[in-house]
Scaffold this motif. Structure first.
Motif, mmCIF file in Angstrom:
data_model
loop_
_atom_site.group_PDB
_atom_site.id
_atom_site.type_symbol
_atom_site.label_atom_id
_atom_site.label_comp_id
_atom_site.label_asym_id
_atom_site.label_seq_id
_atom_site.Cartn_x
_atom_site.Cartn_y
_atom_site.Cartn_z
ATOM 1 N N GLY A 92 0.794 -1.223 0.000
ATOM 2 C CA GLY A 92 0.000 0.000 0.000
ATOM 3 C C GLY A 92 0.820 1.264 0.000
ATOM 4 N N THR A 93 2.144 1.159 -0.224
ATOM 5 C CA THR A 93 2.979 2.356 -0.338
ATOM 6 C C THR A 93 2.709 3.046 -1.674
ATOM 7 O OG1 THR A 93 4.678 1.303 1.011
ATOM 8 C CG2 THR A 93 5.331 3.211 -0.273
ATOM 9 N N VAL A 94 2.544 4.377 -1.645
ATOM 10 C CA VAL A 94 2.226 5.160 -2.842
ATOM 11 C C VAL A 94 3.461 5.953 -3.236
ATOM 12 C CG1 VAL A 94 0.649 6.811 -3.881
ATOM 13 C CG2 VAL A 94 -0.153 5.328 -2.035
ATOM 14 N N SER A 95 3.900 5.802 -4.502
ATOM 15 C CA SER A 95 5.103 6.467 -4.999
ATOM 16 C C SER A 95 4.828 7.061 -6.364
ATOM 17 C CB SER A 95 6.283 5.494 -5.080
ATOM 18 O OG SER A 95 6.555 4.918 -3.820
ATOM 19 N N MET A 96 5.590 8.085 -6.698
ATOM 20 C CA MET A 96 5.493 8.705 -8.020
ATOM 21 C C MET A 96 6.347 7.928 -9.007
ATOM 22 S SD MET A 96 3.391 11.249 -7.865
ATOM 23 C CE MET A 96 3.718 12.054 -9.416
ATOM 24 N N ALA A 97 5.823 7.745 -10.208
ATOM 25 C CA ALA A 97 6.572 7.068 -11.261
ATOM 26 C C ALA A 97 7.558 8.039 -11.895
ATOM 27 C CB ALA A 97 5.617 6.519 -12.318
ATOM 28 N N VAL A 98 8.633 7.513 -12.458
ATOM 29 C CA VAL A 98 9.667 8.315 -13.123
ATOM 30 C C VAL A 98 9.317 8.430 -14.592
ATOM 31 C CG1 VAL A 98 12.101 8.452 -13.728
ATOM 32 C CG2 VAL A 98 11.429 7.662 -11.469
ATOM 33 N N ALA A 99 9.370 9.624 -15.124
ATOM 34 C CA ALA A 99 9.023 9.856 -16.530
ATOM 35 C C ALA A 99 10.027 9.172 -17.442
ATOM 36 C CB ALA A 99 8.970 11.345 -16.817
ATOM 37 N N GLY A 111 5.779 13.362 -12.961
ATOM 38 C CA GLY A 111 4.702 14.101 -13.595
ATOM 39 C C GLY A 111 3.396 13.876 -12.856
ATOM 40 N N SER A 112 2.505 13.082 -13.471
ATOM 41 C CA SER A 112 1.211 12.792 -12.846
ATOM 42 C C SER A 112 1.033 11.319 -12.507
ATOM 43 C CB SER A 112 0.079 13.234 -13.775
ATOM 44 O OG SER A 112 0.128 12.493 -14.994
ATOM 45 N N GLN A 113 1.833 10.435 -13.089
ATOM 46 C CA GLN A 113 1.644 9.002 -12.875
ATOM 47 C C GLN A 113 2.207 8.573 -11.514
ATOM 48 O OE1 GLN A 113 2.630 6.388 -16.123
ATOM 49 N NE2 GLN A 113 2.412 8.009 -17.643
ATOM 50 N N PHE A 114 1.503 7.674 -10.875
ATOM 51 C CA PHE A 114 1.934 7.124 -9.588
ATOM 52 C C PHE A 114 1.548 5.650 -9.547
ATOM 53 C CE2 PHE A 114 -2.406 8.524 -9.044
ATOM 54 C CZ PHE A 114 -2.996 7.578 -8.223
ATOM 55 N N PHE A 115 2.097 4.931 -8.574
ATOM 56 C CA PHE A 115 1.795 3.507 -8.429
ATOM 57 C C PHE A 115 1.642 3.184 -6.956
ATOM 58 C CE2 PHE A 115 6.425 3.764 -8.416
ATOM 59 C CZ PHE A 115 6.791 2.956 -7.355
ATOM 60 N N ILE A 116 0.919 2.075 -6.705
ATOM 61 C CA ILE A 116 0.664 1.570 -5.357
ATOM 62 C C ILE A 116 1.243 0.159 -5.282
ATOM 63 C CG2 ILE A 116 -1.094 1.052 -3.618
ATOM 64 C CD1 ILE A 116 -2.973 2.947 -5.097
ATOM 65 N N THR A 130 9.914 8.339 -5.620
ATOM 66 C CA THR A 130 9.518 9.215 -4.522
ATOM 67 C C THR A 130 8.325 8.621 -3.789
ATOM 68 O OG1 THR A 130 10.268 11.135 -5.774
ATOM 69 C CG2 THR A 130 8.824 11.548 -3.898
ATOM 70 N N VAL A 131 8.514 8.251 -2.529
ATOM 71 C CA VAL A 131 7.429 7.766 -1.691
ATOM 72 C C VAL A 131 6.757 8.980 -1.057
ATOM 73 C CG1 VAL A 131 6.809 6.337 0.285
ATOM 74 C CG2 VAL A 131 8.661 5.611 -1.245
ATOM 75 N N PHE A 132 5.462 9.198 -1.354
ATOM 76 C CA PHE A 132 4.782 10.387 -0.836
ATOM 77 C C PHE A 132 3.490 10.063 -0.078
ATOM 78 C CE2 PHE A 132 2.873 9.645 -4.942
ATOM 79 C CZ PHE A 132 1.539 9.991 -4.792
ATOM 80 N N GLY A 133 3.160 8.795 0.102
ATOM 81 C CA GLY A 133 1.949 8.455 0.848
ATOM 82 C C GLY A 133 1.822 6.964 1.052
ATOM 83 N N GLU A 134 0.756 6.576 1.749
ATOM 84 C CA GLU A 134 0.458 5.181 1.997
ATOM 85 C C GLU A 134 -1.047 4.993 2.087
ATOM 86 O OE1 GLU A 134 2.244 4.079 5.665
ATOM 87 O OE2 GLU A 134 1.024 5.442 6.879
ATOM 88 N N VAL A 135 -1.501 3.781 1.785
ATOM 89 C CA VAL A 135 -2.924 3.464 1.824
ATOM 90 C C VAL A 135 -3.330 3.250 3.274
ATOM 91 C CG1 VAL A 135 -4.685 1.808 1.126
ATOM 92 C CG2 VAL A 135 -2.897 2.470 -0.484
#
Length: 499
Positions: A92-99, A111-116, A130-135
């Motif tokens: 459940g870790t939320v991170s930004m994807a690399v362009a 950019g705008s894409q992220f993954f869980i 970049t880890v910026f949140g969690e579920v």
């Protein structure tokens, strides 16, 4: 500092790390606020790894940050905020994807894409994203996403999309020029074209209904056959019923096997003709199986014996769909294990016991010793073999040793015995040969118990003799009483006669 994602498989609540990654969380919050992620699909789902989204087109190649929307294409991406304290340690870790189409020497852009993440301990992602949140809530939705059926590129066949985004807490002020829509925007043409199977769409086969029904029945038949093969009721799932066996039903109960075989034998040679009967009563069940030697004979009988009158009954003839006989033959071959095949297949061989050429099929053969094949054939058992070896050993010793007289052998034996006694005396000291008083006491107790047993046995014999004497006395007394009664009866008879 939380955002609610309403997806087609359930709601997901994400808590944001605003203090550790302020720029990344601001970008995510404002994109959610302008409904940028609405109708965005999860375009890359890898089981037990991650689920990626954030591209409205669903291709995984586009998407831009809030800075690019407000300030122009030159600000489409922003540098990644990689914090070494934030790691991919739990699901459940939320991170930004690399362009993919831009790079920065400092370590990547977002950019705008992220993954869980969909699994724990993905430490090889640390320092790259970049880890910026969690579920915080919605792990059941993550489980459904993880079980999605996808193609070889990770795209689910049935679309999984973000329906709405709801901001629960936003600590950042809105930047200048940010336009917040009053309602959710309508999906664009490009988004509609990216759809595969809608979430509410039922999958139906196209074509002739009769063909669709036939294909459905074939799938069910294959599934049933595979199940029967797994439980051992069929030798293999692709087994087919024999083409030279006819099924005859609607028979008269009085019809016999011999009569039916004689009627159908005019079409060709019959291997077997059996009317099925009840196991308990033996009454006919009014159907039978007829096996021909040739397939052509069975086909001719099928066409010419349909609705023929036999014993005032019009019979029905069809080709047999039963494979029970094939299964029975297969089981028999598997249990017997012939030389040609094993288990009904030619490429399987029977396991030998200990040596090549030994059968071991007789009863109790698995529990015998291993002898030479010649001895087994001749019937020589272990006793005979032992006798043979003893006689051979005696012969060899008699041939090797010379013949001595009896006195010489006795003298040698005495001398050996004296030598052994002297050796034992030298080996053991007097302290080692102290008597064990405990053993003597035990022996004394045993002697006392034996004497007590003897006394009790003698007393028992005396009692038995007294009992025998008493019984003799009682028996003599009974005989005297009988004599007295007899004399009394005789006296009475004589008195009556006198009177």
């Amino acid at each position: 500092m939380s955002v609610l994602l309403e997806t087609s498989l359930g709601d997901i609540v994400i808590d944001l790390f605003t203090e550790e990654c302020p720029k990344t969380t601001l970008n995510f919050l404002k994109l959610c606020k302008i409904k940028y992620y609405n109708f965005s699909p999860f375009h890359n789902v890898q089981k037990d790894f991650m689920a990626q989204t954030g591209d409205p087109t669903g291709k995984g190649e586009k998407g831009e940050s809030i800075y690019g929307i407000l300030e122009g294409p030159s600000k489409r991406y922003f540098p990644a905020e990689i914090n070494p304290k934030l790691k991919h340690t739990k699901r459940g870790t939320v991170s930004m994807a690399v362009a993919q189409d831009a790079s920065v020497e400092s370590g990547g852009v977002s950019g705008s894409q992220f993954f869980i993440t969909l699994a724990d301990d993905l430490d090889y992602l640390d320092g790259k994203y970049t880890v910026f949140g969690e579920v915080a809530e919605g792990f059941d939705a993550l489980d459904k996403i993880n079980e999605a059926y996808c193609d070889n590129k990770g795209r689910p066949y049935r679309d999984i999309r973000i329906r709405h985004t709801v901001i629960l807490d936003d600590p950042f002020p809105d930047p200048k020029g940010l336009e917040i829509p009053d309602r959710s925007p309508v999906p664009t043409k490009e988004q509609l074209e990216s759809m595969r199977i809608a979430e509410d769409e039922e999958i139906e086969e196209q074509g002739d209904p009769q063909e669709i029904e036939n294909r459905r029945r074939e799938r069910e038949a294959r599934a049933h056959a595979l199940t029967l093969e797994m439980v051992g009721d069929l030798p293999f799932a692709e087994v087919k019923p024999p083409e030279d066996v006819l099924f005859v039903c609607k028979l008269n109960p009085v019809t016999r096997d011999e009569d039916l075989e004689m009627i159908f034998s005019r079409f060709g040679h019959i291997n077997s003709c059996e009317i099925i009967r009840d196991r308990q009563t033996g009454d006919s069940l009014c159907y039978a199986f007829i096996e021909f030697d040739k397939k052509e004979d069975a086909e001719e009988a099928y066409f010419k014996m349909q609705s023929v009158l036999i014993d005032d009954r019009r019979i029905h003839v069809d080709f047999s769909q039963s494979v029970s006989k094939l299964h029975r033959d297969w089981i028999t071959k598997r249990l017997q294990g012939g030389n040609e095949s094993m288990g009904g297949f030619d490429n399987l061989q029977k396991r030998t016991r200990y040596r090549e050429g030994e059968g071991g099929n007789s009863r109790g053969a698995d529990y015998e010793l291993v002898f030479d094949s010649e001895e087994r054939k001749s019937g020589a058992g272990p006793d005979k073999k032992r006798q043979k070896t003893e006689t051979k050993h005696e012969k060899s010793t008699s041939e090797d040793k010379p013949d001595h007289s009896r006195s010489e052998r006795r003298s040698e034996h005495r001398s050996d015995h004296r030598d052994s006694r002297s050796d034992r005396k030298s080996d053991y000291s007097r302290s080692d040969r102290r008597p064990d008083y405990r053993d003597s006491r035990d022996s004394r107790d045993s002697r006392d118990s034996r004497s007590d047993n003897r006394d009790s046995r003698s007393a028992n014999r005396d009692n038995r003799s007294d009992n025998n004497n008493k019984s003799d006395h009682y028996s003599s007394h009974r005989s005297d009483n009988k004599d007295r009664r007899r004399d009394y009866r005789d006296d009475n008879r004589s008195d009556r006669r006198r009177r």
